[in-house]
Design a protein around this motif. Structure first.
Motif, short mmCIF file in Angstrom:
data_model
loop_
_atom_site.label_atom_id
_atom_site.label_comp_id
_atom_site.label_asym_id
_atom_site.label_seq_id
_atom_site.Cartn_x
_atom_site.Cartn_y
_atom_site.Cartn_z
N LEU A 1 82.79 18.23 41.82
CA LEU A 1 83.32 18.04 43.35
C LEU A 1 82.34 17.94 44.22
O LEU A 1 81.13 18.56 44.22
CB LEU A 1 84.17 19.46 43.75
CG LEU A 1 85.29 19.64 42.78
CD1 LEU A 1 85.79 20.94 43.00
CD2 LEU A 1 86.41 18.66 43.60
N GLY A 2 82.24 16.71 44.93
CA GLY A 2 81.52 16.55 46.22
C GLY A 2 81.08 15.09 46.34
O GLY A 2 81.58 14.37 45.28
N MET B 1 85.51 17.91 49.23
CA MET B 1 84.60 18.85 49.02
C MET B 1 85.27 20.29 49.04
O MET B 1 86.52 20.40 48.98
CB MET B 1 84.24 18.89 50.75
CG MET B 1 83.50 17.78 51.30
SD MET B 1 82.10 17.16 50.32
CE MET B 1 81.03 18.55 50.92
N VAL B 2 84.67 21.24 48.68
CA VAL B 2 85.10 22.76 48.51
C VAL B 2 84.99 23.46 49.69
O VAL B 2 83.95 23.62 50.40
CB VAL B 2 84.39 23.36 47.33
CG1 VAL B 2 84.52 24.76 47.08
CG2 VAL B 2 84.45 22.45 45.95
N SER B 3 86.29 24.20 49.88
CA SER B 3 85.99 25.12 51.04
C SER B 3 85.90 26.54 50.68
O SER B 3 85.35 27.22 51.43
CB SER B 3 87.32 24.98 51.90
OG SER B 3 88.49 25.16 51.03
N ASP C 1 88.36 30.94 41.26
CA ASP C 1 89.39 30.14 41.85
C ASP C 1 88.57 29.08 42.82
O ASP C 1 87.82 29.89 43.56
CB ASP C 1 90.53 30.59 42.87
CG ASP C 1 91.48 31.23 41.81
OD1 ASP C 1 91.92 30.67 40.81
OD2 ASP C 1 92.48 32.06 42.20
N VAL C 2 88.68 27.91 42.87
CA VAL C 2 87.86 26.98 43.56
C VAL C 2 88.79 26.20 44.65
O VAL C 2 89.77 25.52 43.94
CB VAL C 2 86.83 26.24 42.86
CG1 VAL C 2 86.14 24.97 43.77
CG2 VAL C 2 85.87 26.74 42.00
N VAL C 3 88.82 26.33 45.91
CA VAL C 3 89.84 25.77 46.66
C VAL C 3 89.33 24.55 47.38
O VAL C 3 88.12 24.44 47.85
CB VAL C 3 90.20 26.52 47.95
CG1 VAL C 3 91.21 25.98 48.59
CG2 VAL C 3 90.69 28.06 47.25
N THR C 4 89.71 23.27 47.25
CA THR C 4 89.33 22.16 47.81
C THR C 4 89.67 22.05 49.36
O THR C 4 90.54 22.79 49.87
CB THR C 4 89.80 20.87 46.80
OG1 THR C 4 91.13 20.86 47.14
CG2 THR C 4 89.43 21.16 45.48
#
Length: 421
Positions: free
Chosen positions: A30-31, A106-108, A118-121
């Motif tokens: 991600l990115g 991007m990741v928030s 948990d990875v939130v976009t």
């Protein structure tokens, strides 16, 4: 659930992703690829590192900078600096050839689960991963002197906030700092017609020497070997043996990380500064306040002599400070749980794993653990191979019912590295 989710798509994130993909991991990246190089450096800047020390890392070493340059009809030569724009384009080429498709969201937020994360976009999607590698670069760690904080961005900015200096043409700008970012920014401003001065705390400017030829008498090489961080045995140790550096006592590591390779300008920018830029040495900005048309700076020398000046804009080229508390992507609970080193950076073990199992860190934030190489692209090769080995170990140590076993992967043979071009 992914085996590994890489947050960040700069040189470290892309290198980690390449090694993870080759290891057969279920992976997501991600990115925005090479975002800081594309969006936060003015046109006309050059890499300070030698071309042969500026490769992103893939296990087979196929996608090197010299290979990219060859596709563009140019040669990456020792002693000839590479434009930042070329390096950014190289990173995109690397991503297209050595890495699975990058998700440019991007990741928030990153939050710990009982097992995994948990990875939130940025658009609210929640991705789950057994391990996470944070390779967020330098932008979260921007350091601005306390005297300049709180002023409006129209008056004060950080050197990393600029992709274009054109807005300052014909204006008066003061650059604070004495390292490469300050000196190259000042040179670019002067060359476009900006009235520019540099204010630095040091009593003198330091300049890197012109690198000696790659091929030279053996006794000269023995006295001062080439390395990815410059010539000399200390630089060779920092550049080529981060794993051994990590075995040093923590106070020693912290001292070296803070003081080694201090602020210095590249040899190729020296004439451009000395011939065109006013330099005020031995002064530290004590206060700053808005005035009509700009900002008034009050500085003091080491002998406590005051200096007052007015300028239209201040650019703080004052580097970055990578501490745990500035890792805003992590949830408060996860961030607060991380052990820290003496300098406030998160502690990492020998495979770049933080004190929270499954959370791996890369890049500048690991410099106090693995040495000055982590401040440069050169450190990505050691980081990627070592970190992915750690991820595979963590996945085997914490199996999940129904998960595909981590495949055994034979490490690629390591051909001796050499300069190209």
């Amino acid at each position: 659930m992914y085996d590994l989710l890489v947050v960040g798509a700069g040189p470290y994130g892309l290198s980690i992703a390449s090694h993870a993909a080759a290891a057969g991991l279920n992976l997501r990246v991600l990115g925005r690829p090479m975002a800081s190089w594309r969006d936060h450096m003015p046109g006309g800047m050059f890499l300070k590192s030698e071309p042969w020390a500026s490769n992103l890392s893939d296990p087979e070493r196929r996608w090197r900078l010299d290979a990219y340059c060859a596709t563009q009809g140019r040669t990456a030569r020792h002693g000839e600096p590479i434009p930042v724009a070329t390096f950014a384009a190289y990173g995109l080429w690397f991503a297209g050839n050595a890495v699975p498709q990058v998700d440019e969201r991007m990741v928030s937020r990153v939050t710990a689960r009982p097992v995994g994360f948990d990875v939130v976009t940025e658009d609210g999607e929640v991705l789950r991963a057994r391990t996470v590698a944070l390779a967020v670069g330098v932008m979260p760690f921007v350091e601005v002197p306390s005297a300049l904080r709180g002023l409006h961005p129209a008056l004060v900015s950080h050197s990393s906030h600029h992709s274009d200096l054109e807005r300052y043409r014909g204006r008066d700008v003061t650059v604070v700092g004495g390292g490469q970012a300050a000196l190259e920014t000042a040179a670019l401003l002067a060359e476009q017609g900006t009235r520019v001065r540099v204010v630095a705390r040091a009593d003198r400017l330091w300049w890197n020497d012109v690198p000696p030829p790659w091929r030279r008498p053996w006794w000269k090489s023995a006295r001062a070997p080439h390395s990815g961080l410059g010539c000399g045995w200390r630089n060779w140790f920092y550049a080529e043996h981060p794993g051994l550096f990590h075995r040093l006592p923590e106070p020693t590591r912290a001292r070296i990380a803070a003081n080694a390779l201090g602020p210095a300008g590249a040899w190729w920018v020296r004439d451009r500064v000395e011939s065109a830029v006013e330099v005020l040495l031995g002064h530290e900005v004590a206060t700053a306040r808005p005035v009509p048309g700009g900002v008034r700076l009050e500085a003091v020398s080491r002998s406590r002599e005051p200096l007052s000046l007015e300028t239209e804009h201040v650019i703080a080229a004052t580097g970055f400070r990578a501490t745990r508390d500035r890792m805003a992507l992590l949830s408060d609970e996860l961030r607060g749980s991380l052990a820290t080193a003496a300098d406030g950076s998160p502690a990492v073990g020998r495979v770049f794993e933080s004190s929270h199992p499954g959370l791996f860190l890369a890049g500048l934030v690991t410099a106090s653990a693995f040495g000055p190489a982590m401040r440069f692209v050169h450190g990505a090769s050691f980081t990627a191979a070592t970190l992915v080995r750690g991820v595979r170990h963590r996945l085997r140590a914490t199996p999940i019912a129904g998960a595909i076993p981590v495949p055994a992967v034979r490490e690629p043979s390591k051909a001796p590295s050499r300069a190209r071009g």
